[in-house]
Structure formats: C-alpha cells, structure tokens
Motif scaffolding. Structure first.
Motif, PDB file in Angstrom:
ATOM      1  N   PRO A   1      45.233  18.177  37.387  1.00 29.35           N
ATOM      2  CA  PRO A   1      46.548  18.903  37.108  1.00 29.35           C
ATOM      3  C   PRO A   1      46.379  20.076  36.124  1.00 29.35           C
ATOM      4  N   PRO A   2      47.254  21.125  35.976  1.00 20.99           N
ATOM      5  CA  PRO A   2      46.953  22.346  35.125  1.00 20.99           C
ATOM      6  C   PRO A   2      47.413  21.880  33.677  1.00 20.99           C
ATOM      7  N   ARG A   3      46.888  22.752  32.811  1.00 16.88           N
ATOM      8  CA  ARG A   3      47.505  22.829  31.518  1.00 16.88           C
ATOM      9  C   ARG A   3      48.621  23.494  31.408  1.00 16.88           C
ATOM     10  N   GLY A   4      49.653  23.072  31.881  1.00 11.49           N
ATOM     11  CA  GLY A   4      50.907  23.886  31.825  1.00 11.49           C
ATOM     12  C   GLY A   4      51.802  23.419  33.154  1.00 11.49           C
ATOM     13  N   SER A   5      52.978  24.107  33.153  1.00 11.64           N
ATOM     14  CA  SER A   5      53.967  23.603  34.287  1.00 11.64           C
ATOM     15  C   SER A   5      53.989  24.337  35.710  1.00 11.64           C
ATOM     16  N   ASP A   6      52.719  24.882  35.987  1.00 13.67           N
ATOM     17  CA  ASP A   6      53.047  25.674  37.098  1.00 13.67           C
ATOM     18  C   ASP A   6      52.511  24.774  38.429  1.00 13.67           C
ATOM     19  N   PRO A   7      53.637  24.503  39.170  1.00 14.12           N
ATOM     20  CA  PRO A   7      53.013  23.690  40.395  1.00 14.12           C
ATOM     21  C   PRO A   7      52.174  24.399  41.275  1.00 14.12           C
TER      22      PRO A   7
ATOM     23  N   SER B   1      50.134  12.923  35.546  1.00 13.81           N
ATOM     24  CA  SER B   1      49.715  12.580  36.927  1.00 13.81           C
ATOM     25  C   SER B   1      50.771  12.308  37.988  1.00 13.81           C
ATOM     26  N   ILE B   2      51.829  11.339  37.498  1.00 10.49           N
ATOM     27  CA  ILE B   2      52.841  11.133  38.370  1.00 10.49           C
ATOM     28  C   ILE B   2      53.350  12.326  38.994  1.00 10.49           C
ATOM     29  N   THR B   3      53.652  13.575  38.144  1.00  9.42           N
ATOM     30  CA  THR B   3      54.479  14.541  38.662  1.00  9.42           C
ATOM     31  C   THR B   3      53.546  15.264  39.585  1.00  9.42           C
ATOM     32  N   ALA B   4      52.284  15.464  39.091  1.00 11.59           N
ATOM     33  CA  ALA B   4      51.283  16.189  40.123  1.00 11.59           C
ATOM     34  C   ALA B   4      51.056  15.514  41.542  1.00 11.59           C
TER      35      ALA B   4
ATOM     36  N   SER C   1      58.514   4.414  43.336  1.00 10.84           N
ATOM     37  CA  SER C   1      59.696   4.838  43.758  1.00 10.84           C
ATOM     38  C   SER C   1      59.944   6.160  44.529  1.00 10.84           C
ATOM     39  N   LEU C   2      58.596   7.144  44.070  1.00  8.89           N
ATOM     40  CA  LEU C   2      58.510   8.385  44.400  1.00  8.89           C
ATOM     41  C   LEU C   2      57.799   8.479  45.786  1.00  8.89           C
ATOM     42  N   GLY C   3      57.113   7.286  46.044  1.00  5.99           N
ATOM     43  CA  GLY C   3      56.315   7.396  47.436  1.00  5.99           C
ATOM     44  C   GLY C   3      54.858   7.457  47.031  1.00  5.99           C
ATOM     45  N   ILE C   4      54.383   7.008  45.754  1.00  5.79           N
ATOM     46  CA  ILE C   4      53.059   7.031  45.546  1.00  5.79           C
ATOM     47  C   ILE C   4      52.620   5.367  45.721  1.00  5.79           C
TER      48      ILE C   4
END
Lengths: 310, 222
Positions: free
Chosen positions: A26-32, A63-66, A100-103
């Motif tokens: 994942p990036p060092r920031g919030s850019d999806p 990690s969860i978000t990515a 719960s998110l499908g992971i």
C-alpha cells in the motif's frame, strides 16, 4: 467451512492447481489510485494478492483498507497482519472486521522490527507472536470462539497462511518451527525468496520427512532481480536472505541495461525448477515495486490462464 | 542487579541550576556495582559539577553523602538531616530510590542523576546486559535458562523469527539472537523437544501491563 465462504486461493490449492500469488504494498498516503494501478497490472495473472501490513515498519495505508480496495476491483486479497502493532484485542477485532468486508485470507506474521522503519522511536506491541495469532484465527474458524473462549456470532472463517524462511538460522530449528505453525493451524505457507534451490530442496525434504508437506500447501517465494547491485544488497544486507554467489555473478555478467531481462529470465527458470519439486503447490511472486513485470513472469513460466474464480 | 547509567553532566547541570544548596545522594547497592551512583561516583560528580559551575560563574554549595540503599526507609533516615539542610537532592539511585526519597520527604525536590536502564548482570568487565523484565511469571525452565521476553527483540515465545543469522539478531549484529542461545543450550541439555510444544499467549497481568504491582507479605507485617 461452507463452500460459499471458500477463498479463491483455497479453491485453487485444494483442486491441486499450481497457485500464483503476488504482492501489493500500500502507498505512503491515502491515494487509492496507487492500489488500483497495481491491481490493474496483476488482474488475471494471479489467484490472490498479498497486501503488506506496514512492511519494513514504514507507515502506510492499512492492509485492511488496501485489501478492501482490491476486493472492489475484483481481486482476491491475502491480508497480511503483524503482531508488532496491535495487541490481541485489536488483532481479533480487525480480523472480524476484515472478514465482514469479504477478506477471506490472512497471512499471520510477527512483522519487521520497528528499528528498521521510518519511526524507530515507536513502542512495539508483540503481545502475542505469529504462531499464537495463527492459533487464535483457527480457533475463531473451527470453534467459533475468540481468545477468551467467548462464542462469536458469525465468526470469521479465514484461510490461514504464514511465512517460513528456509534460509534463516538456526537451520535445524526451521522445520520444527514450520511444524509448530502447521500444528497451530496454518493452511498455506509462503516462503522467503528462493535463490538457493539446493538449500530450499533440503528444507522441503526435511519437511516432507516430518509429514508436514501433506498438512499445508507450500508456496515458494520468488523475487525477480533488477540488477547485480540488488542481488548483492540482498545477499549482504537483508536479514534471512540467501543469494548464492553464482546468482550475483550471473547478474553481473550481463550489461547493465540487460539486467532486468536477465533477472526475469532467472526468475522464470527458478519457477520452472520449483514446479518440479514435489510438494511445492505454488509460487508467491514478490516483485517489489515492479508489479508491471508479474504478468510477464507468469506468462513466461507457462502459468496462464489462471483458473476462473468460481 | 538494577543497572543504571549516570546522566550527562550538561543535563545534570541544567536540572540543579535553580538551587543554591544541593545534596548529591549516592546509593551503595546496585548502582554502586554498575559504577553509576556509589560513593566514588558521588565524589567524581561533585568535583565535575563544582568545576563546570565555577566556570560559568555560578556558586552552588554541594554536600555529598552515600547511604546503603535508597529503597529502604531504615537507610533513608540516615540521610534525613542532610536532606533537611539542603534545597534539593540529586539522587544517584535507580528510579525506585529517587521515588522513595521523594515519598518520604515531601517538601524537598528530588532530582534524578541516573538513567535506570534494566535488570541485568555484569556479563564481563565493562559489559552489562539485560536479562529480565520482571514479568512476574518466570518461565525460564522452559527456555533453558534464557529469557526470550527480555532477550528476543520481538519477545517471541514460539521460536526464532526469520531474521536470525549466524547467531545474531537482525536488529543489531552486536545482539545475540536469544533463540539461537536457547536452542544451543537446550541441545546441550538434551531438551530440544521442549520447543516442539506450543507456548500459549502469555498472561501479562503479572507484568506491569496489569497496572502498578504490589507484593504483600502477610508473614512480615507486624
């Protein structure tokens, strides 16, 4: 486990197909956008994508978000989770949330020590170790209980992975440690990058003699080299890495501009050899910030097309 | 023993600056053994502090005293008069000693002159190493007498991580991998099989994670 909850990685492995996984940092920031760019490069070439958890102890998007971004793009994530940053309360809570998110896949790790990262002044947690985490995730799945023994409503049913380093010391203990991980409840293992095939084969042989290869799927790690410098750096500076002199020499023997090509070639050859080893059920391609080459490696290794997700 | 290290002179100078009369109070037990706060260190620090303050044109009256232990009232009372005639105490004891002095003399500022570092041993001349974190539930019998909680950088209870190389820890080539030591020792003792067993998560309640700890010995209460 009911069929609906099976992960694609689990389906591929249980069918006896040779699995292919890759990695997405994942990036060092919030850019999806960084995630979607990497996802586009990997889509169709791999069965699942590991998403690292603040790897090398450098703060990144979680990690969860990515993983969730990858899911939305139709890729199957393997959520890496380290015990460095969360205590058992946070770990269990995040695992429930992730499921719960499908992971559906998790890779349980202790994590790189924070002294390697960008914030060495941080306090670490290490409330539990990776083997205890595996144990906890399995207990949630098999017994439906959290670590306190509480019955969970809709417990997370993760397909559980762990790392193994066939090249670290003490060598004689490596198989005991693998056995402990498997006994704790691991379904699949992803290994450290393999450059020293002889030592890797020796490790697999020891694991086979202990009956371990029947109990978990082993995915061998590979990393295509970009340059002779990279090979040398990994050999000398990266803990737990075994890059034989012959590999460094081979990379140094070609002109600089031909190095990436040679690195890919070497990686494809390694995969071919790994496929010949009984009990290696897949490869985990860690193309560090070189995701655009994963497709090329998979294709050249003759691993296309990937099984369709069911 | 409790191992400590004297604070840098510049820092000490800054902390004592507001006071005119200072008692430098040494402790004759642990910190004496590790050359941080015994009689000799009190004397050396006093001279150094006097000199540096003089250079700055400042005058502080400094009194020296070392007692056997700063963590026991019986010995602390021996310093009562000296404490009473000074503006502040610079304690060269560990953090426990500093606090015990503060607890018993509530009107006197007590300043730390030592950084308390760890519970350790004198491994060899000039080298102190950390051996124990005081977790309150000793499991050394399982690990061949080598503590992974104090000595493994990740406090792993189920074996070495992937970063153990040539017996050294990945975070620093000067640190021994505790797990290499454990494995070598258990091999010598013929107990390597100890490590095949799964070690469940530690109950940290006995450690300071369970809040400040107390030990009550009913049999010693008069």
């Amino acid at each position: 486990m009911n069929k609906k909850s099976l992960s694609q990685l689990q389906i591929v492995l249980s069918k006896g197909d040779f699995a292919v996984t890759a990695e997405c940092g994942p990036p060092r920031g919030s850019d999806p956008g960084v995630i979607s760019k990497k996802a586009e490069l990997l889509k169709g070439y791999v069965d699942a994508v590991n998403v690292t958890d603040n790897q090398t102890a450098i703060v990144r998007m979680s990690s969860i978000t990515a993983c969730t971004h990858l899911l939305q793009m139709g890729l199957e994530p393997v959520m890496q989770m380290v015990t460095r940053d969360r205590n058992r309360i946070a770990l269990q809570s995040d695992i429930m949330g992730a499921y719960s998110l499908g992971i559906k896949n998790i890779l349980c790790l202790s994590g790189d020590h924070q002294s390697f990262g960008s914030q060495p002044d941080a306090m670490n947690v290490f409330d539990i170790d990776s083997i205890q985490l595996i144990h906890a995730v399995r207990a949630m799945r098999e017994e439906g209980k959290d670590m306190s023994g509480f019955d969970l409503k809709e417990p997370p049913r993760m397909f559980i992975g762990a790392a193994a380093n066939p090249f670290a010391d003490p060598f004689e203990y490596r198989v005991i440690r693998l056995a402990k991980k498997i006994d704790a409840g691991v379904d699949f293992i992803q290994t450290q990058c393999v450059y020293n095939l002889d030592r890797f084969k020796e490790w697999i042989k020891m694991a086979r003699e202990e009956g371990l290869t029947e109990k978990a799927h082993i995915l061998a790690g590979v990393t295509p080299l970009k340059s002779a410098g990279m090979a040398k750096y990994m050999a000398e500076k990266v803990a737990g890495m075994d890059v034989p002199e012959s590999v460094i020499k081979r990379m140094a023997s070609v002109p600089k501009e031909k190095c990436p090509e040679e690195g890919i070639k070497l990686c494809v050859e390694t995969i071919a050899e790994l496929r010949e080893i009984k009990d290696v059920h897949g490869v985990h391609i860690m193309a560090i910030e070189w995701e655009e080459k994963v497709g090329e490696v998979v294709k050249a290794a003759g691993l296309l097309p990937r099984p369709e997700p069911t | 023993m409790i191992v400590g290290e004297q604070k840098p002179l510049a820092e000490i100078k800054k902390t004592v600056a507001p006071y005119k009369k200072l008692l430098i109070l040494g402790c004759g037990t642990c910190v004496k053994t590790c050359f941080a706060g015994g009689e000799d260190e009190v004397a050396t620090l006093t001279s150094a502090l006097r000199l540096t303050l003089k250079k700055d044109g400042k005058e502080i009256e400094i009194e020296e005293l070392t007692i056997e232990r700063q963590c026991e009232d019986e010995f602390i009372q021996e310093a009562a008069e000296a404490i009473a005639r000074n503006d502040a105490v610079l304690s060269l004891a560990c953090g426990a000693g500093v606090q015990d002095i503060a607890r018993r003399f509530d009107k006197v500022p007590v300043l730390p002159g030592v950084n308390t570092t760890f519970i350790g041993v004198l491994e060899k001349q000039g080298l102190f190493t950390e051996e124990c974190v005081g977790c309150g539930d000793c499991e050394l019998a399982t690990f061949g007498g080598i503590c992974p909680i104090a000595r493994c950088s990740k406090r792993l209870l189920n074996g070495p991580c992937g970063g153990s190389k040539d017996g050294k820890c990945e975070i620093d080539p000067d640190i021994d991998c505790a797990w290499q030591l454990i494995i070598d020792r258990l091999k010598t003792l013929g107990q390597l099989d100890n490590l095949r067993n799964y070690i469940p998560p530690k109950d940290w309640r006995s450690s300071n994670a369970g809040g400040p700890r107390k030990l009550v010995r009913e049999d010693h209460i008069i």
